[in-house]
Design a protein around this motif. Structure first.
Motif, mmCIF file in Angstrom:
data_model
loop_
_atom_site.group_PDB
_atom_site.id
_atom_site.type_symbol
_atom_site.label_atom_id
_atom_site.label_comp_id
_atom_site.label_asym_id
_atom_site.label_seq_id
_atom_site.Cartn_x
_atom_site.Cartn_y
_atom_site.Cartn_z
ATOM 1 N N ALA A 1 30.024 65.250 89.053
ATOM 2 C CA ALA A 1 31.448 65.139 88.831
ATOM 3 C C ALA A 1 31.621 65.570 87.351
ATOM 4 N N GLU A 2 30.767 64.968 86.688
ATOM 5 C CA GLU A 2 30.952 65.241 85.069
ATOM 6 C C GLU A 2 30.712 66.605 84.669
ATOM 7 N N TYR A 3 29.644 67.342 85.432
ATOM 8 C CA TYR A 3 29.069 68.313 84.863
ATOM 9 C C TYR A 3 30.113 69.560 85.501
ATOM 10 N N THR A 4 30.694 69.349 86.469
ATOM 11 C CA THR A 4 31.758 70.365 87.060
ATOM 12 C C THR A 4 33.175 70.061 86.450
ATOM 13 N N SER A 5 33.505 68.963 86.173
ATOM 14 C CA SER A 5 34.959 68.764 85.908
ATOM 15 C C SER A 5 35.273 67.442 85.021
ATOM 16 N N GLY A 6 34.386 67.245 84.193
ATOM 17 C CA GLY A 6 34.477 65.988 83.492
ATOM 18 C C GLY A 6 34.609 66.477 81.976
ATOM 19 N N VAL A 7 34.570 65.608 81.073
ATOM 20 C CA VAL A 7 34.780 65.833 79.546
ATOM 21 C C VAL A 7 33.870 66.753 79.113
ATOM 22 N N ALA A 8 32.495 66.563 79.613
ATOM 23 C CA ALA A 8 31.481 67.528 78.979
ATOM 24 C C ALA A 8 31.207 68.563 80.121
ATOM 25 N N ALA A 9 32.042 68.983 80.846
ATOM 26 C CA ALA A 9 31.719 70.022 81.978
ATOM 27 C C ALA A 9 31.403 71.340 81.537
#
Length: 427
Positions: free
Chosen positions: A216-224
């Motif tokens: 989730a972070e890699y696709t749409s988070g603060v560090a996407a």
């Protein structure tokens, strides 16, 4: 939706066999992936981006439009006298993906359609730790059935369900090998949940919560899009999801990322796994609550299990008011967070360590202590340029990542969706 260049291959399993059917599958997948990664594209844009012949793209697009997996959204004019191009966007409002998470003190639900539109999102307090696996699976099944009903009323039939669990998971078999904080051992969760869903016949997959939260972070988070990142769950237990070179790092048996069980204090407390001095005994939510609000500690007789957000909100109010005990407890957790983070940074050299769950909620108080320790203890020092950042997904990152994994699988292999005749509905 944010571009994810290579992670789907790490989650999708072995490549399908070669042949005309495999070529069609691959071409459809390419087109759907481009539509997912951009708000809208023309057929010419897709042909240029994929390298497919324009006639092939037109044929594929006609099929996707007929099946309502894509829709035309307007006309783009290229140049002063160029021919107008019809823009196309990902649609699939009838195709659903359901993500679930079961953790020590809650069950979370996140249901979306193919385009990423959120159809259902909720979290309910549940004492999974004290309920035993049978009751917990029944409660999880009820949550899944309720979410499926909401999605169906919105016109979307779930094409798959993914469940996030805090522990070691045999992903291929859908078996929770060990979830120490839930007291689960060799639990065939996918099989049991599928049986509970009965006639729904929705494929069920199970994965580690930190792995799915990292997705989730890699696709749409603060560090996407950051190709080297580590996600840390901020729950009663602490797990890690590792993105290395744009791919999820699973390890030889799929059990990588159990950073909460790094031994950091040989003279420390006993962990739920049975070992002494694990990192999560220093930085897990149970450890913080025990130090900051001992009268509300986990496991006290007769103490109900509140929503973790409520516990964290109480601590945040105390910190804002200058409560000395809470301030000292958070400072100590922050220092241990930085120490463990430095071990992770020395091992994997990530650019970012994303902290989720309660870590993110208390980031303004935790991170100054954690970042100081990280900078002091990382061997490469400033050259490593690793930093902590707080997630914006809260306690819903794992269920969000679970739903994203289902979408990834659909896009990687869209044939089964194409073979299903959608319910007629207007655009």
């Amino acid at each position: 939706m944010t571009k994810e260049p290579r992670l789907t291959r790490a989650l999708g399993g072995a490549a399908p066999p070669a042949g005309p059917a495999a070529l069609r599958r691959a071409n459809l997948s390419q087109v759907l992936r481009k539509l997912r990664d951009h708000p809208s594209l023309s057929r010419a844009d897709i042909a240029e981006a994929t390298g497919l012949h324009r006639a092939t793209v037109s044929s594929l697009m006609a099929e996707l439009l007929e099946r309502r997996l894509a829709r035309e959204v307007g006309v783009e004019h290229v140049g002063a006298i160029g021919r107008p191009r019809r823009a196309v966007t990902l649609y699939g409002a009838h195709v659903g993906a359901l993500g679930l998470e079961i953790n020590v003190d809650y069950i979370a639900v996140h249901g979306i359609d193919l385009s990423g539109r959120v159809l259902v999102e909720r979290r309910e307090v549940f004492d999974a730790m004290g309920s035993g696996p049978d009751r917990a699976v029944r409660r999880l099944g009820l949550a899944a059935k309720g979410a499926v009903e909401v999605m169906r009323r919105a016109g979307a039939v779930p094409a798959g369900i993914a469940v996030a669990v805090p522990g070691l998971v045999d992903v291929a078999r859908g078996v929770v090998t060990l979830a120490p904080n839930l007291y689960w051992h060799d639990l065939p969760l996918a099989e049991q949940l599928s049986a509970m869903l009965g006639p729904l016949r929705v494929p069920v997959r199970v994965d580690n919560d930190a792995n799915l939260a990292a997705l989730a972070e890699y696709t749409s988070g603060v560090a996407a899009g950051t190709p080297h990142l580590v996600y840390l769950t901020g729950e009663v237990g602490v797990g890690g999801g590792i993105i290395c070179g744009g791919e999820l790092l699973r390890g030889a048996d799929g059990f990588s990322g159990e950073v909460g069980h790094l031994s950091v204090d040989p003279n420390g407390d006993q962990c739920g796994c049975g070992r002494i001095g694990c990192w999560e005994t220093k930085v897990g939510l149970a450890a913080l609550v025990r130090a900051a609000m001992p009268e509300q500690a986990y496991g006290l007789p007769g103490m109900p299990v509140p929503d973790p957000d409520e516990r964290v909100a109480d601590i945040a109010r105390g910190l804002s008011a200058g409560d000395r005990r809470m301030t000292e407890a958070v400072a100590q957790v922050g220092q241990w967070l930085g120490l463990g983070g430095s071990i992770v940074a020395n091992l994997f050299n990530p650019r970012v360590i994303v902290i989720g769950g309660y870590f993110a909620s208390l980031a303004q108080w935790l991170l100054p202590h954690a970042q100081e320790q990280l900078q002091r203890l990382v061997l490469a020092g400033p050259t490593a340029r690793c930093r902590f950042v707080a997630s914006t997904h809260g306690f819903g990152a794992a269920s969000r990542g679970a739903a994203s994994m289902v979408i990834n699988q659909i896009i990687d292999d869209p044939i089964t969706i194409l073979e299903q005749r959608p319910h007629p509905a207007p655009y």
